[in-house]
Motif scaffolding. Structure first.
Motif, PDB file in Angstrom:
ATOM      1  N   TYR A 152      41.224  34.966  48.083  1.00 20.99           N
ATOM      2  CA  TYR A 152      42.549  35.572  48.228  1.00 20.99           C
ATOM      3  C   TYR A 152      42.569  36.972  47.613  1.00 20.99           C
ATOM      4  CZ  TYR A 152      47.394  36.610  47.042  1.00 20.99           C
ATOM      5  OH  TYR A 152      48.605  37.233  46.870  1.00 20.99           O
ATOM      6  N   GLN A 153      41.974  37.115  46.442  1.00 16.68           N
ATOM      7  CA  GLN A 153      41.956  38.423  45.786  1.00 16.68           C
ATOM      8  C   GLN A 153      41.179  39.448  46.609  1.00 16.68           C
ATOM      9  OE1 GLN A 153      43.578  39.533  43.224  1.00 16.68           O
ATOM     10  NE2 GLN A 153      44.528  37.588  42.700  1.00 16.68           N
ATOM     11  N   TRP A 189      40.807  39.636  49.856  1.00 15.12           N
ATOM     12  CA  TRP A 189      41.579  40.110  51.008  1.00 15.12           C
ATOM     13  C   TRP A 189      42.870  40.794  50.598  1.00 15.12           C
ATOM     14  CZ3 TRP A 189      39.145  40.920  55.200  1.00 15.12           C
ATOM     15  CH2 TRP A 189      37.996  40.191  55.478  1.00 15.12           C
ATOM     16  N   ARG A 190      43.376  40.460  49.429  1.00 15.91           N
ATOM     17  CA  ARG A 190      44.546  41.190  48.905  1.00 15.91           C
ATOM     18  C   ARG A 190      44.170  42.636  48.608  1.00 15.91           C
ATOM     19  NH1 ARG A 190      46.321  41.666  43.506  1.00 15.91           N
ATOM     20  NH2 ARG A 190      48.536  42.190  43.332  1.00 15.91           N
ATOM     21  N   ILE A 191      43.034  42.838  47.942  1.00 18.40           N
ATOM     22  CA  ILE A 191      42.549  44.190  47.660  1.00 18.40           C
ATOM     23  C   ILE A 191      42.273  44.941  48.959  1.00 18.40           C
ATOM     24  CG2 ILE A 191      40.612  45.485  46.686  1.00 18.40           C
ATOM     25  CD1 ILE A 191      40.410  43.245  44.562  1.00 18.40           C
ATOM     26  N   THR A 192      41.662  44.252  49.927  1.00 18.36           N
ATOM     27  CA  THR A 192      41.360  44.882  51.215  1.00 18.36           C
ATOM     28  C   THR A 192      42.644  45.295  51.929  1.00 18.36           C
ATOM     29  OG1 THR A 192      39.355  43.544  51.397  1.00 18.36           O
ATOM     30  CG2 THR A 192      40.163  44.581  53.411  1.00 18.36           C
ATOM     31  N   GLY A 193      43.663  44.435  51.876  1.00 24.48           N
ATOM     32  CA  GLY A 193      44.931  44.768  52.517  1.00 24.48           C
ATOM     33  C   GLY A 193      45.609  45.964  51.877  1.00 24.48           C
ATOM     34  N   ILE A 194      45.613  46.006  50.544  1.00 23.64           N
ATOM     35  CA  ILE A 194      46.230  47.143  49.842  1.00 23.64           C
ATOM     36  C   ILE A 194      45.483  48.426  50.161  1.00 23.64           C
ATOM     37  CG2 ILE A 194      46.669  48.135  47.558  1.00 23.64           C
ATOM     38  CD1 ILE A 194      47.161  45.273  46.561  1.00 23.64           C
TER      39      ILE A 194
END
Length: 198
Positions: free
Chosen positions: A153-154, A156-161
């Motif tokens: 999750y982290q 893809w969260r970083i990738t999204g941001i």
């Protein structure tokens, strides 16, 4: 053990990088320099094997195993670009080469550059996710995999941001001060109207 190995790999990355560039430009031994730089991926292989052995020996999957996967993913996604950037500066400072071309700062050229950097983050997240999924399957029902799933999750969260930040350069391209930039990055001439009688 895994956390210590991550630190060793990070330090080893910069030591090998400095040694490789030093051999290439200070000692004038390009083959030795290339050999040292090619040794850097071996650090990630060692970390990957050590993580697998640690899990196989019954270690409870923890945050350090997830961090190892993200570290390997980041190295895959951004390691080559980092080495290339530093090699260009070392060639200029130590080898008498022309200054490296700076990344574009304005217009669509800057947006394209940010997109390429984000692609490295995307690749890193994909690699980390693949490794984490393998680790989860490897552990199976023998232990808790919640921490490994949290690291996915982290990633893809970083990738999204990062993707949203890169997208802003496409939606709102930066304009060069003092003029309007075209898509090709060239400054368009500023027209000055003269008042009658001036």
């Amino acid at each position: 053990m895994i956390l210590t190995l991550i630190i060793i790999c990070e330090v080893g990355f910069w030591v090998l990088l400095a040694a490789g560039l030093g051999a290439r430009y200070l000692l004038r031994m390009p083959r030795l320099g290339a050999a040292l730089l090619l040794c850097e991926p071996l650090l990630e292989v060692v970390l990957l094997i050590a993580t697998a052995i640690d899990l196989r020996n019954g270690a409870e999957p923890g945050w350090h195993h997830g961090l190892a996967a993200l570290y390997i993913g980041y190295t895959v996604g951004h390691g080559h670009r980092t080495v290339k950037w530093l090699d260009g500066h070392a060639a200029h400072r130590l080898g008498g080469a022309p200054p490296p071309v700076a990344p574009p700062r304005y217009g669509m050229a800057r947006a394209a550059h940010e997109g390429r950097v984000w692609a490295g983050t995307l690749i890193g997240a994909a690699v980390a996710t693949g490794l984490l999924l393998l680790a989860i399957r490897y552990v199976g029902d023998s232990g808790s995999t919640a921490s490994l799933e949290a690291w996915m999750y982290q990633a893809w969260r970083i990738t999204g941001i990062h993707g949203l930040i890169a997208l802003t350069y496409l939606i709102w391209p930066r304009q060069e001060p003092g003029g309007v930039k075209g898509d090709d990055g060239d400054r368009e001439p500023v027209r000055v109207e003269r008042r009658p009688g001036a």
